[in-house]
Scaffold this active site. Structure first.
Site, short mmCIF file in Angstrom:
data_model
loop_
_atom_site.label_atom_id
_atom_site.label_comp_id
_atom_site.label_asym_id
_atom_site.label_seq_id
_atom_site.Cartn_x
_atom_site.Cartn_y
_atom_site.Cartn_z
N TYR A 82 0.86 -1.19 0.00
CA TYR A 82 0.00 0.00 0.00
C TYR A 82 0.89 1.24 0.00
CZ TYR A 82 -3.90 3.02 1.27
OH TYR A 82 -4.86 4.00 1.27
N PHE A 134 -9.19 19.42 -24.74
CA PHE A 134 -9.59 18.03 -24.87
C PHE A 134 -10.88 17.89 -24.06
CE2 PHE A 134 -9.50 13.50 -23.63
CZ PHE A 134 -9.61 12.98 -24.90
N THR A 135 -11.72 16.91 -24.42
CA THR A 135 -13.05 16.80 -23.79
C THR A 135 -12.98 16.80 -22.26
OG1 THR A 135 -12.87 14.42 -24.10
CG2 THR A 135 -14.21 15.61 -25.71
N ASP A 225 0.24 19.07 -21.22
CA ASP A 225 -0.40 17.74 -21.29
C ASP A 225 0.44 16.88 -22.23
OD1 ASP A 225 -1.98 15.53 -21.96
OD2 ASP A 225 -3.85 16.66 -22.02
N LYS A 268 -2.17 6.30 -23.25
CA LYS A 268 -1.61 6.63 -24.56
C LYS A 268 -0.09 6.52 -24.51
CE LYS A 268 -5.84 8.68 -24.66
NZ LYS A 268 -6.28 10.04 -24.46
N ARG A 391 -16.67 12.25 -35.02
CA ARG A 391 -16.29 13.52 -34.38
C ARG A 391 -16.95 14.63 -35.18
NH1 ARG A 391 -14.09 12.52 -29.19
NH2 ARG A 391 -16.29 12.05 -29.24
N PHE A 457 -23.13 10.99 -27.88
CA PHE A 457 -22.39 10.14 -28.83
C PHE A 457 -22.02 8.79 -28.24
CE2 PHE A 457 -18.07 10.44 -27.15
CZ PHE A 457 -18.10 11.61 -26.40
C1 LIG Z 1 -6.90 10.80 -23.43
C2 LIG Z 1 -6.44 12.15 -23.10
C3 LIG Z 1 -6.69 12.70 -21.85
C4 LIG Z 1 -7.47 11.99 -20.77
O1 LIG Z 1 -6.87 10.80 -20.39
P1 LIG Z 1 -7.70 9.54 -19.83
O2 LIG Z 1 -6.65 8.58 -19.43
O3 LIG Z 1 -8.58 9.05 -20.93
O4 LIG Z 1 -8.49 10.02 -18.66
C5 LIG Z 1 -6.20 13.99 -21.60
N1 LIG Z 1 -5.52 14.66 -22.54
C6 LIG Z 1 -5.29 14.16 -23.77
C7 LIG Z 1 -4.53 14.96 -24.77
C8 LIG Z 1 -5.74 12.89 -24.09
O5 LIG Z 1 -5.51 12.40 -25.33
#
Ligand SMILES: *Cc1c(COP(=O)(O)O)cnc(C)c1O
Length: 484
Positions: A82, A134-135, A225, A268, A391, A457
């Site tokens: 932990y 980003f969303t 990011d 990613k 999209r 979507f």
């Molecule tokens: C996918 C993504 C996120 C969010 O990451 P999650 O692991 O899906 O929560 C944030 N910024 C960018 C540029 C992304 O491609």
């Protein structure tokens, strides 16, 4: 040129895979009659297809990248604790080696990092200037009471372009935004590497240096990011002369040194499932630290399993390998350039996330309320078994009066999970897209039959506005005989 080190006698130039496949997953390619049934069953929404009915899953690159033998091996020696796990120490070391940041906070995925950063730094009515949202980023900034202000160059949204760095910030717009809103109302400037929603397009180091200058003049910090940073580094090496002979690590450090805080989704970059926040500034670190046990988990796991932590540590280091990071953008460029050469409407130059078909150009006989990007996604699945992601207008929710909000662009995104597809599979998809292009007049519109109010979507169900799917299938059978 794809691979200058490998010349073929034929003179053909192809992106040769610099890895071999040692674990495989069997794929199904259903006959077109069954694909049509599956599409109807999924309400013409590719999110609702079952993976067993999908031949090439090009929905997203999130959590679907191939893992390496070294990553799988590391997962076996994970240190389950932990608090104070060795696995965490290995990840923190990898973060420092890869990003040159000494202080690290683990979180369970990218949006969790956005949650922590927004809760700590974004004040009510705060404005966050950025190259593109980003969303999940936008949702978290708004959840904290702030707003997003995009300051991208005017040409970032052009479909056909030769612009090498569509992800750049427009410096004049940034300065104007600071003047207009006042620096005290700006918690930070955000830069997204490999800007996701405009097609995985990069920014240049030259641009980031100018952003740094503006930030310093105004006492603002930069939050970077790095979820899609590998491909951004690839484009910097290929397109920014100063960095042509620099290593991935040198480019990455140059970039990260210009940021105060960075965060990532390693679903990613890193080919694992997890995320984190890193900085060299102890004061900023301490401000964020106390929220980790509250929302994510203890400081040495942050909601991740130790196995994923080990996989992430190895995966991040593998992200320093040129062969690794060039694979995906080169495969994407192979498809984009082939389609473009045949006059098929696609976003250029090729980006780092996937191939984006321009549904407005592909299906000019449809209007945005026929949901052209959704229709193109359904049609492509029916004729190929490949699923992409809409999209376009379906991805926009209705306004307060219940009216559809037509999207600025109607795109079908075909994502390339890293190291997953072979070149023959890419050629197969190219062939089916070409056939669909030649038969585009057969593709009609869609309409909702079940429509969630928020993020429709994901779970919305639609139907074809005529019997066009049946006609498309009949033409496929006439042209291809009994081919799958
Ligand atoms: C996918 C993504 C996120 C969010 O990451 P999650 O692991 O899906 O929560 C944030 N910024 C960018 C540029 C992304 O491609």
């Amino acid at each position: 040129m794809f691979n200058e080190a490998i010349k073929l006698t034929s003179g053909e130039n192809v992106p040769v895979e610099m890895h071999k496949v040692r674990i495989v997953q069997k794929l199904n390619l259903l006959p077109i009659e069954e694909r049509l049934k599956a599409m109807e069953g999924a309400g013409f929404n590719t999110f609702l297809l079952q993976n067993r009915d999908v031949f090439m899953d090009m929905l997203t690159d999130s959590g679907t990248n191939a893992m390496s033998d070294q990553q799988l091996a590391a997962m076996m020696v994970a240190d389950d604790a932990y608090a104070g796990s060795e696995s965490f120490n290995r990840l923190a070391e990898a973060i420092e080696e890869v990003f040159n940041k000494k202080l690290f906070l683990p979180v369970h995925q990218g949006r969790a990092a956005e949650h922590i950063i927004s809760q700590v730094f974004v004040q009510k009515d705060g404005v966050v200037p950025m190259n593109f949202h980003f969303t999940t980023t936008k949702a978290h900034i708004e959840y904290a009471g702030g707003t997003v202000l995009e300051v991208f160059n005017d040409d970032a949204l052009e479909i056909k372009s030769k612009k090498p760095f569509k992800g750049n910030i427009d410096i004049d717009k940034l300065k104007a935004a600071i003047r207009q809103h006042g620096k005290e109302n700006i918690p930070y400037i955000r830069l997204e590497a490999g800007t996701n929603l405009i097609g995985g397009q990069p920014f240049s180091i030259e641009n980031m240096r100018e952003v740094r200058k503006v930030a310093d003049e105004n006492g603002l910090m930069i939050v970077l990011d790095v979820s899609l940073v590998g491909e951004n580094v690839y484009f910097i090496k290929m397109r920014e002369p100063e960095f042509k002979d620099k290593s991935v690590k040198e480019i990455l450090h140059t970039m990260c040194d210009l940021a105060d805080i960075l965060y990532l989704s390693s679903r990613k970059f890193g080919c694992a499932r997890g995320g984190g926040i890193a900085t060299n500034n102890r004061e900023l670190f301490l401000k964020m630290r106390d929220l980790i046990p509250l929302f994510e988990g203890f400081l040495t796991y942050g909601g991740m399993s130790v196995r994923e932590i080990e996989a992430m540590a190895v995966g991040l280091r593998e992200g320093l390998d040129w062969d690794m990071i060039k694979h995906s953008p080169e495969f994407i460029r192979y498809l984009v350039d082939s389609l473009d050469a045949q006059g098929i409407p696609v976003i250029t130059p090729a980006g780092g996330l996937g191939c984006h078909l321009d549904a407005t150009g592909f299906l000019p006989h449809l209007n945005s309320l026929d949901y052209p990007a959704g229709a193109l996604g359904a049609a492509l699945y029916i004729v190929s078994g490949a699923r992409g992601m809409e999209r376009g207008t379906i991805s926009m929710d209705r306004d307060a009066n219940g009216n559809d909000v037509p999207s600025e662009v109607e795109l079908l995104r075909l994502a390339f999970p890293r190291r997953v597809f072979t070149l023959s599979q890419v050629k197969y998809v190219e062939d089916r897209i070409k056939w669909l292009w030649e038969n585009r007049n057969l593709v009609g519109g869609l309409r909702f039959v079940e429509e969630p109010k928020v993020l429709r979507f994901f779970l919305g169900r639609l139907e074809a506005t005529s019997d066009w799917p049946q006609k498309l299938m009949a033409k496929f059978r006439a042209d291809f005989g009994d081919s799958l």
